[in-house]
Design a protein around this motif. Structure first.
Motif, PDB file in Angstrom:
ATOM      1  N   ILE A  80      50.344 -19.089   5.942  1.00  0.00           N
ATOM      2  CA  ILE A  80      49.297 -18.245   5.348  1.00  0.00           C
ATOM      3  C   ILE A  80      49.642 -16.765   5.508  1.00  0.00           C
ATOM      4  CG2 ILE A  80      46.861 -17.585   5.538  1.00  0.00           C
ATOM      5  CD1 ILE A  80      46.341 -20.569   6.312  1.00  0.00           C
ATOM      6  N   CYS A  81      50.096 -16.372   6.705  1.00  0.00           N
ATOM      7  CA  CYS A  81      50.460 -14.965   6.926  1.00  0.00           C
ATOM      8  C   CYS A  81      51.657 -14.559   6.059  1.00  0.00           C
ATOM      9  CB  CYS A  81      50.772 -14.715   8.406  1.00  0.00           C
ATOM     10  SG  CYS A  81      49.306 -14.731   9.456  1.00  0.00           S
ATOM     11  N   ARG A  82      52.540 -15.533   5.769  1.00  0.00           N
ATOM     12  CA  ARG A  82      53.725 -15.243   4.947  1.00  0.00           C
ATOM     13  C   ARG A  82      53.389 -15.097   3.474  1.00  0.00           C
ATOM     14  NH1 ARG A  82      56.418 -19.711   7.229  1.00  0.00           N
ATOM     15  NH2 ARG A  82      56.288 -20.741   5.212  1.00  0.00           N
ATOM     16  N   ASP A  83      52.235 -15.665   3.058  1.00  0.00           N
ATOM     17  CA  ASP A  83      51.882 -15.751   1.639  1.00  0.00           C
ATOM     18  C   ASP A  83      51.398 -14.383   1.136  1.00  0.00           C
ATOM     19  OD1 ASP A  83      50.853 -16.269  -0.864  1.00  0.00           O
ATOM     20  OD2 ASP A  83      49.890 -18.149  -0.271  1.00  0.00           O
ATOM     21  N   SER A  84      52.209 -13.737   0.291  1.00  0.00           N
ATOM     22  CA  SER A  84      51.894 -12.367  -0.138  1.00  0.00           C
ATOM     23  C   SER A  84      50.669 -12.316  -1.064  1.00  0.00           C
ATOM     24  CB  SER A  84      53.103 -11.752  -0.845  1.00  0.00           C
ATOM     25  OG  SER A  84      53.415 -12.541  -1.978  1.00  0.00           O
ATOM     26  N   ARG A  85      50.221 -13.476  -1.571  1.00  0.00           N
ATOM     27  CA  ARG A  85      49.031 -13.465  -2.432  1.00  0.00           C
ATOM     28  C   ARG A  85      47.740 -13.404  -1.624  1.00  0.00           C
ATOM     29  NH1 ARG A  85      50.631 -18.951  -5.198  1.00  0.00           N
ATOM     30  NH2 ARG A  85      50.987 -19.189  -2.968  1.00  0.00           N
ATOM     31  N   ARG A  86      47.822 -13.644  -0.314  1.00  0.00           N
ATOM     32  CA  ARG A  86      46.615 -13.615   0.520  1.00  0.00           C
ATOM     33  C   ARG A  86      46.302 -12.163   0.883  1.00  0.00           C
ATOM     34  NH1 ARG A  86      45.396 -19.361   1.743  1.00  0.00           N
ATOM     35  NH2 ARG A  86      43.732 -18.369   2.928  1.00  0.00           N
ATOM     36  N   ASP A  87      45.009 -11.849   0.909  1.00  0.00           N
ATOM     37  CA  ASP A  87      44.562 -10.479   1.181  1.00  0.00           C
ATOM     38  C   ASP A  87      44.537 -10.208   2.692  1.00  0.00           C
ATOM     39  OD1 ASP A  87      43.315  -8.084   1.428  1.00  0.00           O
ATOM     40  OD2 ASP A  87      41.621  -8.574   0.115  1.00  0.00           O
ATOM     41  N   PRO A  88      45.423  -9.349   3.221  1.00  0.00           N
ATOM     42  CA  PRO A  88      45.443  -9.105   4.665  1.00  0.00           C
ATOM     43  C   PRO A  88      44.292  -8.224   5.136  1.00  0.00           C
ATOM     44  CG  PRO A  88      47.079  -7.731   3.580  1.00  0.00           C
ATOM     45  CD  PRO A  88      46.431  -8.551   2.499  1.00  0.00           C
ATOM     46  N   GLN A  89      43.481  -7.756   4.208  1.00  0.00           N
ATOM     47  CA  GLN A  89      42.359  -6.882   4.606  1.00  0.00           C
ATOM     48  C   GLN A  89      41.066  -7.661   4.815  1.00  0.00           C
ATOM     49  OE1 GLN A  89      42.556  -3.591   1.641  1.00  0.00           O
ATOM     50  NE2 GLN A  89      43.256  -2.453   3.448  1.00  0.00           N
ATOM     51  N   VAL A  90      41.109  -8.974   4.528  1.00  0.00           N
ATOM     52  CA  VAL A  90      39.949  -9.827   4.800  1.00  0.00           C
ATOM     53  C   VAL A  90      40.413 -10.917   5.760  1.00  0.00           C
ATOM     54  CG1 VAL A  90      38.165 -11.313   3.834  1.00  0.00           C
ATOM     55  CG2 VAL A  90      39.040  -9.385   2.494  1.00  0.00           C
ATOM     56  N   VAL A  91      39.800 -10.968   6.963  1.00  0.00           N
ATOM     57  CA  VAL A  91      40.260 -11.905   7.993  1.00  0.00           C
ATOM     58  C   VAL A  91      39.097 -12.784   8.444  1.00  0.00           C
ATOM     59  CG1 VAL A  91      41.141 -12.095  10.357  1.00  0.00           C
ATOM     60  CG2 VAL A  91      42.102 -10.378   8.795  1.00  0.00           C
ATOM     61  N   CYS A  92      39.302 -14.084   8.376  1.00  0.00           N
ATOM     62  CA  CYS A  92      38.290 -15.033   8.850  1.00  0.00           C
ATOM     63  C   CYS A  92      38.634 -15.441  10.280  1.00  0.00           C
ATOM     64  CB  CYS A  92      38.257 -16.256   7.938  1.00  0.00           C
ATOM     65  SG  CYS A  92      37.082 -17.511   8.488  1.00  0.00           S
ATOM     66  N   VAL A  93      37.688 -15.232  11.204  1.00  0.00           N
ATOM     67  CA  VAL A  93      37.903 -15.527  12.622  1.00  0.00           C
ATOM     68  C   VAL A  93      37.376 -16.928  12.936  1.00  0.00           C
ATOM     69  CG1 VAL A  93      37.236 -14.871  14.967  1.00  0.00           C
ATOM     70  CG2 VAL A  93      37.784 -13.104  13.278  1.00  0.00           C
ATOM     71  N   VAL A  94      38.249 -17.783  13.456  1.00  0.00           N
ATOM     72  CA  VAL A  94      37.834 -19.144  13.822  1.00  0.00           C
ATOM     73  C   VAL A  94      38.195 -19.422  15.275  1.00  0.00           C
ATOM     74  CG1 VAL A  94      37.996 -20.104  11.486  1.00  0.00           C
ATOM     75  CG2 VAL A  94      40.014 -20.122  12.968  1.00  0.00           C
ATOM     76  N   GLU A  95      37.579 -20.494  15.824  1.00  0.00           N
ATOM     77  CA  GLU A  95      37.852 -20.820  17.225  1.00  0.00           C
ATOM     78  C   GLU A  95      39.189 -21.544  17.385  1.00  0.00           C
ATOM     79  OE1 GLU A  95      34.501 -22.892  18.936  1.00  0.00           O
ATOM     80  OE2 GLU A  95      33.075 -21.482  18.086  1.00  0.00           O
ATOM     81  N   GLN A  96      39.426 -22.559  16.547  1.00  0.00           N
ATOM     82  CA  GLN A  96      40.583 -23.429  16.739  1.00  0.00           C
ATOM     83  C   GLN A  96      41.362 -23.607  15.436  1.00  0.00           C
ATOM     84  OE1 GLN A  96      41.517 -24.362  19.548  1.00  0.00           O
ATOM     85  NE2 GLN A  96      39.732 -24.489  20.893  1.00  0.00           N
TER      86      GLN A  96
END
Lengths: 207, 207
Positions: A80-96
């Motif tokens: 997901i972090c490698r995928d340049s189509r994903r917006d790095p300015q919106v981050v979803c915080v999860v536990e696990q």
């Protein structure tokens, strides 16, 4: 069946007792299932049994945490972090990591994730320093994150963890949201509990 | 969830996909349980996960068939064959080692066992030569066995296997019996099927 409770007393010998003990320690596997699985691993092709052992060793050797979001991955950085189509300015915080998977399966989120590795739980001795919270704050500032979506569990501890993080980021120019709460799609009102209905009423939306 | 069906496409990478595939191949473990177990094996202590892998390898390396009765054992001869208090002249014939275990758990049988390793099943391509039948005949003659208790499953194939063996031993001076059939202790007559009741009526005993 008391004789099967102690490893050394398994009628086939200590190796089988050990295997039954190890299998029974897995979540959702009781003593009887463990005995049945051990019988299968003894009776199946040797290659099949050893391949399972190898697969367990492989995941522990190959799978690491992504240094950016702490998701699990076999690569230097997660998919997901490698995928340049994903917006790095919106981050979803999860536990696990498993929470990430279920949100990802919906296909509606186009940002990145941040896996905390748990939730703040004073009773279990888990404090903010035991979680990937400092890394999240650094990431927010470095990546210029404009929205954090709190995807922690809707429990007392999950909500508390989200509140702790939002206080930490109060002076940063970042919008903090959380997953909507209300009645579950496909459920029946009659069986909804009071908190669920109260959430649904408070968060009611224009039709 | 189609993306989880193919190993190479697991979001964590191929090692995890491989592990999920291997776990899902175990009896009674579905795709979802396999995914959950893989998550556990990823998240638990490394020592715990590797101990399970080691336990699987150990049983495959250490556990062998007893050369006398074909039960499973880690020793040169199994616990039961070694036990001098067991009567070597009474032998209970079972299909699998697990059948031996359930009979042994009753504590009422004081003889030895003989594990066939399956049952004669023409449809599955299993003939008498694929089972430990010749070894049983040799054993009957060598040990001077006076009673064979057929403990094969009460199915068409189990009964057929027992019949085949009893024909082979027709000229030997050995009494051949089989486990009693009838209504199950603790069950309800109303739900007993016809075969069960017919067996119970034919085998009725003095009160």
């Amino acid at each position: 069946m008391a004789r099967f409770q102690v490893a050394a007393q398994h009628p086939y010998g200590p190796s089988v007792g050990q295997l039954v003990d190890r299998l029974a320690a897995l979540p959702g596997i009781g003593r009887k299932s463990a005995e049945r699985l051990a019988q299968h691993l003894l009776g199946c092709d040797e290659a099949e049994a050893l391949a399972l052992a190898q697969a367990i060793q492989d995941v522990r050797h190959n799978v690491k945490h992504c240094p950016n979001c702490f998701n699990l991955t076999e690569d230097a950085e997660c998919e997901i972090c490698r995928d340049s189509r994903r917006d790095p300015q919106v981050v979803c915080v999860v536990e696990q990591p498993k929470d990430l998977l279920v949100i990802e399966a919906t296909g509606v989120f186009q940002g990145q994730y941040h896996v905390l590795g748990g939730r703040i739980s004073p009773l279990s001795g888990v404090g903010p320093d035991d979680l990937n919270i400092a890394a999240l704050v650094r990431r927010v500032r470095k990546q210029g994150v404009r929205e954090i979506v709190m995807g922690t569990n809707p429990t007392l501890e999950g909500d508390g963890t989200a509140l702790y993080i939002s206080n930490l980021l109060a002076d940063d120019n970042v919008r903090i949201t959380r997953l909507a709460r209300g009645i579950a799609s496909g459920s029946v009102l009659e069986f909804a509990n009071r908190e669920m209905l109260a959430d649904a009423m408070k968060g009611r939306q224009a039709f």
